[in-house]
Design a protein around this motif. Structure first.
Motif, PDB file in Angstrom:
ATOM      1  N   THR A   1       0.818  -1.212   0.000  1.00 39.59           N
ATOM      2  CA  THR A   1       0.000   0.000   0.000  1.00 39.59           C
ATOM      3  C   THR A   1       0.850   1.259   0.000  1.00 39.59           C
ATOM      4  N   PHE A   2       1.930   1.269   0.770  1.00 40.32           N
ATOM      5  CA  PHE A   2       2.738   2.472   0.912  1.00 40.32           C
ATOM      6  C   PHE A   2       3.711   2.685  -0.237  1.00 40.32           C
ATOM      7  N   SER A   3       3.836   1.707  -1.127  1.00 40.38           N
ATOM      8  CA  SER A   3       4.758   1.868  -2.250  1.00 40.38           C
ATOM      9  C   SER A   3       4.149   2.731  -3.351  1.00 40.38           C
ATOM     10  N   GLN A   4       2.841   2.932  -3.323  1.00 38.44           N
ATOM     11  CA  GLN A   4       2.166   3.789  -4.302  1.00 38.44           C
ATOM     12  C   GLN A   4       2.000   5.173  -3.685  1.00 38.44           C
ATOM     13  N   ALA A   5       2.303   6.184  -4.404  1.00 40.76           N
ATOM     14  CA  ALA A   5       2.170   7.586  -3.967  1.00 40.76           C
ATOM     15  C   ALA A   5       2.911   7.817  -2.645  1.00 40.76           C
ATOM     16  N   LYS A   6       4.210   7.571  -2.661  1.00 42.10           N
ATOM     17  CA  LYS A   6       5.019   7.654  -1.451  1.00 42.10           C
ATOM     18  C   LYS A   6       4.992   9.046  -0.821  1.00 42.10           C
ATOM     19  N   LYS A   7       4.935  10.076  -1.645  1.00 47.92           N
ATOM     20  CA  LYS A   7       4.951  11.438  -1.104  1.00 47.92           C
ATOM     21  C   LYS A   7       3.740  11.710  -0.225  1.00 47.92           C
ATOM     22  N   SER A   8       2.578  11.207  -0.629  1.00 44.81           N
ATOM     23  CA  SER A   8       1.376  11.447   0.175  1.00 44.81           C
ATOM     24  C   SER A   8       1.441  10.690   1.497  1.00 44.81           C
ATOM     25  N   TRP A   9       2.010   9.485   1.489  1.00 47.58           N
ATOM     26  CA  TRP A   9       2.132   8.724   2.734  1.00 47.58           C
ATOM     27  C   TRP A   9       3.146   9.386   3.663  1.00 47.58           C
ATOM     28  N   LEU A  10       4.251   9.896   3.109  1.00 45.34           N
ATOM     29  CA  LEU A  10       5.235  10.599   3.937  1.00 45.34           C
ATOM     30  C   LEU A  10       4.658  11.897   4.504  1.00 45.34           C
ATOM     31  N   PHE A  11       3.893  12.604   3.682  1.00 40.57           N
ATOM     32  CA  PHE A  11       3.231  13.819   4.149  1.00 40.57           C
ATOM     33  C   PHE A  11       2.281  13.482   5.293  1.00 40.57           C
ATOM     34  N   SER A  12       1.488  12.433   5.124  1.00 39.60           N
ATOM     35  CA  SER A  12       0.533  12.034   6.167  1.00 39.60           C
ATOM     36  C   SER A  12       1.251  11.614   7.440  1.00 39.60           C
ATOM     37  N   ALA A  13       2.345  10.892   7.302  1.00 42.78           N
ATOM     38  CA  ALA A  13       3.119  10.488   8.477  1.00 42.78           C
ATOM     39  C   ALA A  13       3.709  11.713   9.183  1.00 42.78           C
ATOM     40  N   SER A  14       4.134  12.706   8.420  1.00 40.78           N
ATOM     41  CA  SER A  14       4.666  13.937   9.012  1.00 40.78           C
ATOM     42  C   SER A  14       3.580  14.703   9.756  1.00 40.78           C
ATOM     43  N   VAL A  15       2.403  14.783   9.151  1.00 38.89           N
ATOM     44  CA  VAL A  15       1.274  15.455   9.812  1.00 38.89           C
ATOM     45  C   VAL A  15       0.911  14.709  11.095  1.00 38.89           C
TER      46      VAL A  15
ATOM     47  N   THR B   1      -3.304   8.846  14.639  1.00 40.08           N
ATOM     48  CA  THR B   1      -4.070   8.186  13.582  1.00 40.08           C
ATOM     49  C   THR B   1      -5.035   9.158  12.910  1.00 40.08           C
ATOM     50  N   GLY B   2      -5.701   9.970  13.708  1.00 36.57           N
ATOM     51  CA  GLY B   2      -6.612  10.977  13.142  1.00 36.57           C
ATOM     52  C   GLY B   2      -5.879  11.973  12.259  1.00 36.57           C
ATOM     53  N   PHE B   3      -4.714  12.418  12.708  1.00 34.52           N
ATOM     54  CA  PHE B   3      -3.923  13.340  11.901  1.00 34.52           C
ATOM     55  C   PHE B   3      -3.364  12.662  10.656  1.00 34.52           C
ATOM     56  N   PHE B   4      -3.073  11.363  10.744  1.00 35.38           N
ATOM     57  CA  PHE B   4      -2.612  10.624   9.571  1.00 35.38           C
ATOM     58  C   PHE B   4      -3.706  10.607   8.502  1.00 35.38           C
ATOM     59  N   ILE B   5      -4.931  10.306   8.915  1.00 34.26           N
ATOM     60  CA  ILE B   5      -6.057  10.311   7.977  1.00 34.26           C
ATOM     61  C   ILE B   5      -6.286  11.718   7.439  1.00 34.26           C
ATOM     62  N   LEU B   6      -6.190  12.724   8.318  1.00 37.02           N
ATOM     63  CA  LEU B   6      -6.337  14.112   7.884  1.00 37.02           C
ATOM     64  C   LEU B   6      -5.255  14.494   6.872  1.00 37.02           C
ATOM     65  N   GLY B   7      -4.029  14.000   7.080  1.00 39.96           N
ATOM     66  CA  GLY B   7      -2.944  14.265   6.136  1.00 39.96           C
ATOM     67  C   GLY B   7      -3.238  13.699   4.759  1.00 39.96           C
ATOM     68  N   LEU B   8      -3.816  12.490   4.714  1.00 39.25           N
ATOM     69  CA  LEU B   8      -4.198  11.909   3.417  1.00 39.25           C
ATOM     70  C   LEU B   8      -5.266  12.753   2.736  1.00 39.25           C
ATOM     71  N   ILE B   9      -6.209  13.247   3.520  1.00 39.54           N
ATOM     72  CA  ILE B   9      -7.283  14.075   2.956  1.00 39.54           C
ATOM     73  C   ILE B   9      -6.708  15.402   2.459  1.00 39.54           C
ATOM     74  N   LEU B  10      -5.856  16.043   3.255  1.00 37.72           N
ATOM     75  CA  LEU B  10      -5.274  17.330   2.861  1.00 37.72           C
ATOM     76  C   LEU B  10      -4.393  17.214   1.631  1.00 37.72           C
ATOM     77  N   TYR B  11      -3.673  16.111   1.518  1.00 35.55           N
ATOM     78  CA  TYR B  11      -2.794  15.917   0.367  1.00 35.55           C
ATOM     79  C   TYR B  11      -3.593  15.619  -0.900  1.00 35.55           C
ATOM     80  N   GLY B  12      -4.841  15.242  -0.737  1.00 32.92           N
ATOM     81  CA  GLY B  12      -5.685  14.933  -1.883  1.00 32.92           C
ATOM     82  C   GLY B  12      -5.590  13.489  -2.326  1.00 32.92           C
ATOM     83  N   ASN B  13      -5.039  12.637  -1.473  1.00 30.61           N
ATOM     84  CA  ASN B  13      -4.836  11.249  -1.841  1.00 30.61           C
ATOM     85  C   ASN B  13      -5.901  10.320  -1.249  1.00 30.61           C
ATOM     86  N   TRP B  14      -6.824  10.851  -0.456  1.00 31.14           N
ATOM     87  CA  TRP B  14      -7.803  10.010   0.233  1.00 31.14           C
ATOM     88  C   TRP B  14      -8.672   9.217  -0.742  1.00 31.14           C
ATOM     89  N   LYS B  15      -9.125   9.855  -1.797  1.00 32.01           N
ATOM     90  CA  LYS B  15     -10.013   9.170  -2.742  1.00 32.01           C
ATOM     91  C   LYS B  15      -9.267   8.168  -3.618  1.00 32.01           C
TER      92      LYS B  15
END
Length: 140
Positions: free
Chosen positions: A43-57, A90-104
């Motif tokens: 899962t994390f090998s696709q769109a690595k930048k969004s996962w790193l952004f979410s982890a940072s958030v 965990t909540g901020f991780f999900i929020l990071g995915l939404i903010l990055y635009g990768n949630w959908k």
């Protein structure tokens, strides 16, 4: 175990009694295993930048939580302050995915797993946040 005279391999100072303490430990173990499962599934090998952004958030949100709780004195021991921040991270991780635009673009199964994990974390932590965890401890 909790640091007041219990025979344990690892002893931590905590204001929690044994059952809430173990619930927090098991919750963290479950969360780590879920993240490992998602990582091993690729899962994390696709769109690595969004996962790193979410982890940072998530890390920044968790650090903010730790600082606020420490300054307010809501929990006394460092173990309690650090470990109770899991749903916040965990909540901020999900929020990071939404903010990055990768949630959908994230798989429906991954979204369900992340949301279910967050709900489970909140179910365990809400009584602890309300300092009512002893109500859920079996009578001795």
């Amino acid at each position: 175990g909790v640091g007041y005279g219990k025979k344990s391999i690892f002893v931590f100072d905590s204001q929690f009694s044994n059952h809430p303490f173990l619930a927090v430990i098991y919750l963290h173990t479950m969360s780590i295993l879920v993240i490992l499962l998602l990582w091993r599934s690729g899962t994390f090998s696709q769109a690595k930048k969004s996962w790193l952004f979410s982890a940072s958030v998530a890390l920044l949100g968790w650090l903010d939580y730790v600082l606020i709780i420490y300054l307010k004195g809501f929990f006394i021991y460092p173990f309690d302050i650090i470990m109770t921040g899991l749903p916040v991270a965990t909540g901020f991780f999900i929020l990071g995915l939404i903010l990055y635009g990768n949630w959908k673009s994230v798989s429906l199964y991954v979204r369900v797993i992340l949301i279910f994990m967050f709900i489970l974390q909140m179910a365990v932590m809400v009584p602890i946040y309300l300092h009512k965890e002893e109500l859920f401890t079996p009578l001795r």
